[in-house]
Design a protein around this motif. Structure first.
Motif, PDB file in Angstrom:
ATOM      1  N   SER A 142      -2.173  -2.321  14.699  1.00  0.00           N
ATOM      2  CA  SER A 142      -3.311  -2.565  13.805  1.00  0.00           C
ATOM      3  C   SER A 142      -4.608  -2.014  14.388  1.00  0.00           C
ATOM      4  CB  SER A 142      -3.461  -4.067  13.542  1.00  0.00           C
ATOM      5  OG  SER A 142      -2.316  -4.574  12.910  1.00  0.00           O
ATOM      6  N   LYS A 189      -5.724   3.887  12.015  1.00  0.00           N
ATOM      7  CA  LYS A 189      -6.700   3.961  10.924  1.00  0.00           C
ATOM      8  C   LYS A 189      -6.069   3.650   9.581  1.00  0.00           C
ATOM      9  CE  LYS A 189      -9.664   7.378  13.216  1.00  0.00           C
ATOM     10  NZ  LYS A 189     -10.197   8.763  13.165  1.00  0.00           N
ATOM     11  N   ASN A 194       0.840  -1.204   0.000  1.00  0.00           N
ATOM     12  CA  ASN A 194       0.000   0.000   0.000  1.00  0.00           C
ATOM     13  C   ASN A 194       0.875   1.253   0.000  1.00  0.00           C
ATOM     14  OD1 ASN A 194      -3.040  -0.902   0.596  1.00  0.00           O
ATOM     15  ND2 ASN A 194      -1.653  -2.250   1.715  1.00  0.00           N
ATOM     16  N   LEU A 229      -5.617  -2.639   5.186  1.00  0.00           N
ATOM     17  CA  LEU A 229      -6.120  -4.012   5.274  1.00  0.00           C
ATOM     18  C   LEU A 229      -7.387  -4.191   4.442  1.00  0.00           C
ATOM     19  CD1 LEU A 229      -5.879  -6.824   6.554  1.00  0.00           C
ATOM     20  CD2 LEU A 229      -7.190  -5.968   8.511  1.00  0.00           C
ATOM     21  N   LYS A 230      -8.299  -3.214   4.525  1.00  0.00           N
ATOM     22  CA  LYS A 230      -9.538  -3.268   3.737  1.00  0.00           C
ATOM     23  C   LYS A 230      -9.243  -3.245   2.240  1.00  0.00           C
ATOM     24  CE  LYS A 230     -12.543  -1.078   7.184  1.00  0.00           C
ATOM     25  NZ  LYS A 230     -13.339   0.147   7.514  1.00  0.00           N
ATOM     26  N   LYS A 231      -8.305  -2.366   1.835  1.00  0.00           N
ATOM     27  CA  LYS A 231      -7.936  -2.268   0.420  1.00  0.00           C
ATOM     28  C   LYS A 231      -7.305  -3.563  -0.085  1.00  0.00           C
ATOM     29  CE  LYS A 231      -7.153   2.721  -0.110  1.00  0.00           C
ATOM     30  NZ  LYS A 231      -6.123   3.756  -0.399  1.00  0.00           N
ATOM     31  N   THR A 232      -6.455  -4.149   0.733  1.00  0.00           N
ATOM     32  CA  THR A 232      -5.775  -5.388   0.341  1.00  0.00           C
ATOM     33  C   THR A 232      -6.735  -6.538   0.227  1.00  0.00           C
ATOM     34  OG1 THR A 232      -3.777  -4.606   1.493  1.00  0.00           O
ATOM     35  CG2 THR A 232      -3.868  -6.942   0.914  1.00  0.00           C
ATOM     36  N   VAL A 233      -7.650  -6.652   1.191  1.00  0.00           N
ATOM     37  CA  VAL A 233      -8.670  -7.718   1.154  1.00  0.00           C
ATOM     38  C   VAL A 233      -9.563  -7.552  -0.062  1.00  0.00           C
ATOM     39  CG1 VAL A 233     -10.694  -8.659   2.333  1.00  0.00           C
ATOM     40  CG2 VAL A 233      -8.646  -8.099   3.651  1.00  0.00           C
ATOM     41  N   LYS A 234      -9.959  -6.301  -0.348  1.00  0.00           N
ATOM     42  CA  LYS A 234     -10.815  -6.013  -1.502  1.00  0.00           C
ATOM     43  C   LYS A 234     -10.089  -6.357  -2.800  1.00  0.00           C
ATOM     44  CE  LYS A 234     -13.739  -2.340  -3.370  1.00  0.00           C
ATOM     45  NZ  LYS A 234     -14.138  -0.910  -3.255  1.00  0.00           N
ATOM     46  N   LYS A 241      -5.769  -0.093   9.169  1.00  0.00           N
ATOM     47  CA  LYS A 241      -7.106  -0.668   8.934  1.00  0.00           C
ATOM     48  C   LYS A 241      -7.553  -0.423   7.498  1.00  0.00           C
ATOM     49  CE  LYS A 241      -8.753  -0.180  13.714  1.00  0.00           C
ATOM     50  NZ  LYS A 241      -9.692   0.537  14.603  1.00  0.00           N
ATOM     51  N   LEU A 242      -7.301   0.797   7.004  1.00  0.00           N
ATOM     52  CA  LEU A 242      -7.664   1.138   5.622  1.00  0.00           C
ATOM     53  C   LEU A 242      -6.863   0.295   4.629  1.00  0.00           C
ATOM     54  CD1 LEU A 242      -9.168   3.001   3.608  1.00  0.00           C
ATOM     55  CD2 LEU A 242      -7.258   4.624   3.840  1.00  0.00           C
TER      56      LEU A 242
END
Length: 310
Positions: A291, A295, A52, A301-306, A298-299
């Motif tokens: 983690s 924030k 990221n 992590l969300k981008k990577t999962v998506k 967390k952001l």
């Protein structure tokens, strides 16, 4: 550096964490879970920072190095400890023991310097925000980390070199789960005065210097934010510093509990107990602390999962 000396001892037997049979299985599974969480947590944080671009900042560059060191702790020491639970005799060669001692000293010293660099980074970010980009340039950050590893390497070389000079001629049973400085000094047949002096000088210098820089950094940060009227700035300052303060507290706190010798006879047992927290629990908690309280992570992590699921 040669691994040979005049000792008659060619291998050591590590007693492990405990010799009580009823505790072996619960401790094995507890440490196995800790090992898996530590490896997965630190690997995940390292990958998130690499993948990221919005995490390619000095703060996360230092966090990347902290996670790398914590990951190495687990790979070098926790895995060996887990093997001791399933081995009939936990034997380690003289050269293997010295190698383990070297890497332990290297990682501990390096982490001290990394935590110090992180404190300085927070000081510049909060107290001198307009100069932050110029001061914490990629070149300067790389120099800080290179210096941290070089100083850690130098300290580890001195500790290991002094240990190799000692003569081990009687007992080869180390009352510990790894090759640490003080348990090895107790087995020496020769004088350990030089080793103890070196430990006092190096550890004292590293701890005092790094603690002083960290303390001064946060004193200046506190002094700076007290003169700010905005509650939003206060909140942002405490949120960015909170994770680092917790990490420093855990690292130095358990370090003191492990190595500051009390006068009681149960010191060895206490040392092993607190050493588990120092080498296993703290590396496991660091990625969780950064983690849950961050924030940006967390952001990311969300981008990577998506990105993976799409």
């Amino acid at each position: 550096m040669t691994m040979k000396n005049d000792s008659s001892v060619i291998e050591f037997i590590l007693m492990g964490l405990t010799d009580e049979p009823e505790l072996q299985l619960p401790l094995f599974f507890l440490l196995l879970v800790s090992y898996m969480v530590t490896v997965m947590g630190n690997l995940s944080l390292i990958n998130l920072i690499c993948l990221n671009s919005h995490l390619h900042t000095p703060m996360y560059f230092f966090l990347f190095n902290l996670s790398f060191i914590d990951l190495c702790y687990s790979l070098f020491f926790t895995s060996k400890m887990l093997m001791s639970f399933i081995s009939e005799k936990n034997i380690i060669s003289f050269s293997g023991c010295m190698t383990q001692l070297f890497f332990y000293c290297f990682f501990v010293n390096s982490e001290c310097y990394v935590l110090t660099a992180m404190a300085y980074d927070r000081y510049v970010a909060i107290c001198k925000p307009l100069l932050y980009t110029v001061t914490m340039s990629p070149k300067f950050c790389s120099m800080l980390m290179s210096g941290s590893y070089m100083m850690g390497f130098a300290g580890a070389m001195v500790h290991t070199g002094c240990m190799i000079r000692l003569i081990f001629c009687e007992s080869n049973i180390i009352n510990h789960y790894m090759c640490d400085i003080f348990p090895l000094l107790q087995l020496s047949c020769s004088s350990t005065y030089t080793n103890e002096l070196v430990v006092s000088i190096i550890v004292g210098t590293v701890v005092i210097a790094s603690s002083l820089i960290i303390f001064l950094s946060y004193v200046l940060i506190l002094f700076n934010i007290l003169h700010m009227s905005s509650s939003k700035i206060w909140s942002k300052a405490f949120s960015t510093c909170g994770s680092h303060i917790i990490t420093v507290g855990l690292f130095y706190g358990f370090g003191m509990l492990t190595y500051v010798k009390p006068s009681s006879a149960g010191f060895v047992g206490q040392e092993k107990f607190f050493s588990v927290f120092y080498t296993n629990v703290v590396p496991m908690l660091n990625p969780l602390i950064y983690s849950f309280r961050n924030k940006d992570v967390k952001l990311a992590l969300k981008k990577t999962v998506k990105r993976i699921t799409n």
